[in-house]
Design a protein around this motif. Sequence first.
Motif, short mmCIF file in Angstrom:
data_model
loop_
_atom_site.label_atom_id
_atom_site.label_comp_id
_atom_site.label_asym_id
_atom_site.label_seq_id
_atom_site.Cartn_x
_atom_site.Cartn_y
_atom_site.Cartn_z
N GLU A 1 0.80 -1.32 -0.12
CA GLU A 1 0.13 -0.05 -0.12
C GLU A 1 0.85 1.23 0.17
O GLU A 1 0.54 2.31 -0.64
CB GLU A 1 -0.83 0.01 1.27
N THR B 1 3.07 0.92 -3.77
CA THR B 1 2.63 0.12 -5.02
C THR B 1 3.71 -0.47 -5.79
O THR B 1 4.01 -0.53 -6.72
CB THR B 1 2.18 1.11 -6.14
N LEU C 1 -2.99 -1.73 -9.85
CA LEU C 1 -2.84 -2.76 -8.83
C LEU C 1 -4.32 -2.58 -8.36
O LEU C 1 -4.90 -1.78 -7.86
CB LEU C 1 -2.17 -2.30 -7.57
#
Length: 133
Positions: A25, A28, A98
């Motif tokens: 998080e 990325t 993502l």
Amino acid sequence: MNFLELLTPTVAIVPSQEDGIPFLEENTAWEFVRIGQNPESAGLYITGDSGAVVYVGHIKEIMPASDAALSRLLELYTGDQATFDQNTRVVVFEPESLYELSDPIPLATRVPYGLRYTDLESFRTAETTDEIL
């Protein structure tokens, strides 16, 4: 555009523990893996309680951990996040590519203990990890 349209014919399945999610998080990127090929897409298998392929994304680049532009200094990562060596890489994902799967691919009997590869069609249609490993 559907995220599956971003994926390529070969998808790397990369395992990690749940404590790697904050790294994902923050950056990325996926943390400190050993990888020999240069796949263009990756599915991220989370061990532990999750026991499923939970994330998928298009890879921007794979680089040595020491060269990666991370949100924190390498020394500030702890636990499994800090265990790397000269051959370890960081998998950096394309911005906005993502995705957290709304229907993760759960563990059946085959566990990806190490990096594995699958084809896109198997990934798209898999109901369990047995169908992609």
